[in-house]
Design a protein around this motif. Sequence first.
Motif, PDB file in Angstrom:
ATOM      1  N   ALA A 286       0.828  -1.209   0.000  1.00  0.00           N
ATOM      2  CA  ALA A 286       0.000   0.000   0.000  1.00  0.00           C
ATOM      3  C   ALA A 286       0.862   1.258   0.000  1.00  0.00           C
ATOM      4  O   ALA A 286       0.361   2.350  -0.258  1.00  0.00           O
ATOM      5  CB  ALA A 286      -0.922   0.004   1.217  1.00  0.00           C
TER       6      ALA A 286
ATOM      7  N   ASP B 299       1.904   2.628   2.534  1.00  0.00           N
ATOM      8  CA  ASP B 299       1.347   3.380   3.652  1.00  0.00           C
ATOM      9  C   ASP B 299       1.620   2.520   4.892  1.00  0.00           C
ATOM     10  O   ASP B 299       1.135   1.392   4.966  1.00  0.00           O
ATOM     11  CB  ASP B 299      -0.160   3.565   3.434  1.00  0.00           C
ATOM     12  CG  ASP B 299      -0.872   4.147   4.642  1.00  0.00           C
ATOM     13  OD1 ASP B 299      -1.226   3.370   5.565  1.00  0.00           O
ATOM     14  OD2 ASP B 299      -1.087   5.362   4.670  1.00  0.00           O
TER      15      ASP B 299
ATOM     16  N   GLU C  98       0.627   2.202   8.039  1.00  0.00           N
ATOM     17  CA  GLU C  98      -0.481   1.600   8.793  1.00  0.00           C
ATOM     18  C   GLU C  98      -1.170   0.496   7.986  1.00  0.00           C
ATOM     19  O   GLU C  98      -1.436  -0.595   8.479  1.00  0.00           O
ATOM     20  CB  GLU C  98      -1.488   2.692   9.165  1.00  0.00           C
ATOM     21  CG  GLU C  98      -2.610   2.217  10.071  1.00  0.00           C
ATOM     22  CD  GLU C  98      -3.616   3.326  10.364  1.00  0.00           C
ATOM     23  OE1 GLU C  98      -4.819   3.024  10.348  1.00  0.00           O
ATOM     24  OE2 GLU C  98      -3.188   4.471  10.601  1.00  0.00           O
ATOM     25  N   ALA C  99      -1.436   0.783   6.723  1.00  0.00           N
ATOM     26  CA  ALA C  99      -2.101  -0.202   5.862  1.00  0.00           C
ATOM     27  C   ALA C  99      -1.198  -1.412   5.631  1.00  0.00           C
ATOM     28  O   ALA C  99      -1.657  -2.563   5.672  1.00  0.00           O
ATOM     29  CB  ALA C  99      -2.484   0.438   4.534  1.00  0.00           C
ATOM     30  N   ASP C 100       0.095  -1.173   5.411  1.00  0.00           N
ATOM     31  CA  ASP C 100       1.037  -2.276   5.177  1.00  0.00           C
ATOM     32  C   ASP C 100       1.221  -3.136   6.418  1.00  0.00           C
ATOM     33  O   ASP C 100       1.380  -4.352   6.325  1.00  0.00           O
ATOM     34  CB  ASP C 100       2.383  -1.736   4.692  1.00  0.00           C
ATOM     35  CG  ASP C 100       2.343  -1.341   3.222  1.00  0.00           C
ATOM     36  OD1 ASP C 100       1.596  -1.969   2.455  1.00  0.00           O
ATOM     37  OD2 ASP C 100       3.075  -0.407   2.843  1.00  0.00           O
TER      38      ASP C 100
ATOM     39  N   GLY D 233      -7.164  -7.306   0.089  1.00  0.00           N
ATOM     40  CA  GLY D 233      -6.364  -6.407  -0.741  1.00  0.00           C
ATOM     41  C   GLY D 233      -6.163  -6.979  -2.128  1.00  0.00           C
ATOM     42  O   GLY D 233      -6.305  -6.279  -3.138  1.00  0.00           O
TER      43      GLY D 233
ATOM     44  N   LYS E  84      -4.569  -0.558   0.234  1.00  0.00           N
ATOM     45  CA  LYS E  84      -4.899   0.322   1.364  1.00  0.00           C
ATOM     46  C   LYS E  84      -6.343   0.060   1.810  1.00  0.00           C
ATOM     47  O   LYS E  84      -6.731   0.360   2.929  1.00  0.00           O
ATOM     48  CB  LYS E  84      -4.727   1.796   0.950  1.00  0.00           C
ATOM     49  CG  LYS E  84      -4.705   2.741   2.109  1.00  0.00           C
ATOM     50  CD  LYS E  84      -4.334   4.149   1.672  1.00  0.00           C
ATOM     51  CE  LYS E  84      -4.330   5.066   2.873  1.00  0.00           C
ATOM     52  NZ  LYS E  84      -3.909   6.416   2.560  1.00  0.00           N
TER      53      LYS E  84
ATOM     54  N   SER F 213      -7.281  -1.689   5.324  1.00  0.00           N
ATOM     55  CA  SER F 213      -7.073  -0.805   6.469  1.00  0.00           C
ATOM     56  C   SER F 213      -8.220   0.206   6.582  1.00  0.00           C
ATOM     57  O   SER F 213      -8.737   0.476   7.671  1.00  0.00           O
ATOM     58  CB  SER F 213      -5.731  -0.077   6.323  1.00  0.00           C
ATOM     59  OG  SER F 213      -5.574   0.898   7.306  1.00  0.00           O
ATOM     60  N   THR F 214      -8.640   0.737   5.443  1.00  0.00           N
ATOM     61  CA  THR F 214      -9.752   1.697   5.427  1.00  0.00           C
ATOM     62  C   THR F 214     -11.040   1.033   5.894  1.00  0.00           C
ATOM     63  O   THR F 214     -11.786   1.602   6.705  1.00  0.00           O
ATOM     64  CB  THR F 214      -9.935   2.277   4.002  1.00  0.00           C
ATOM     65  OG1 THR F 214      -8.697   2.860   3.587  1.00  0.00           O
ATOM     66  CG2 THR F 214     -11.029   3.322   3.964  1.00  0.00           C
TER      67      THR F 214
END
Length: 196
Positions: free
Chosen positions: A8, A10, A12-14, A27, A41, A44-45
């Motif tokens: 991602a 990112d 947090e997402a990773d 994902g 991502k 995570s969202t």
Amino acid sequence: MDVTLHLAQDPEADELLGRSPLAALVGMLLDQQVPMEWAFKGPSTIARRMGAEDLDAHDIAAYDPDAFAALLSEKPAVHRYPGSMAGRVQQLCRYLVDTYDGDAEAVWRGVVSGKELLKRLQELPGFGKQKAQIFLALLGKQLGVRPEGWREAAGAYGEADSFRSVADITGPESLMKVRAYKQEAKAAAKAKASGG
């Protein structure tokens, strides 16, 4: 499963992708018709919007379909087609609940051959052969899931030192190489289709 992925781009997402088998599967499911980072991502969202630290197949499967579609459609949307992808994510989670009691990692835990793992991945809703092979390559290359014959079952995506798919992304540099490979492949396919 607790590794650092960079899909991602990112943190947090990773981090979620690296510790959550379901997040990694979702994902991969979302990885179509949107940039890879956007797709990866997504888990995570979704978790954040559900007020959770991880995805839970039981919770997602039981979620009201209209409400779940609305959750994915909130700005910024989780996908270019949030409504249809919400349905696909729920379908995947229902399958995991019915077949593996909601345990996404059970799809690959204890599998002894790459061929069997590919078969199990292809049975997942939304996972055709190519998507299953890419995810199998990701499991083998980055998540330490390496049943006998996994590289062969993953096809070209299983090749060492290649930059064909998300399985090969370990940071910004490899992401650029995978992007370049995909653009070349798309251009070659276009030229072939036009008789060039």
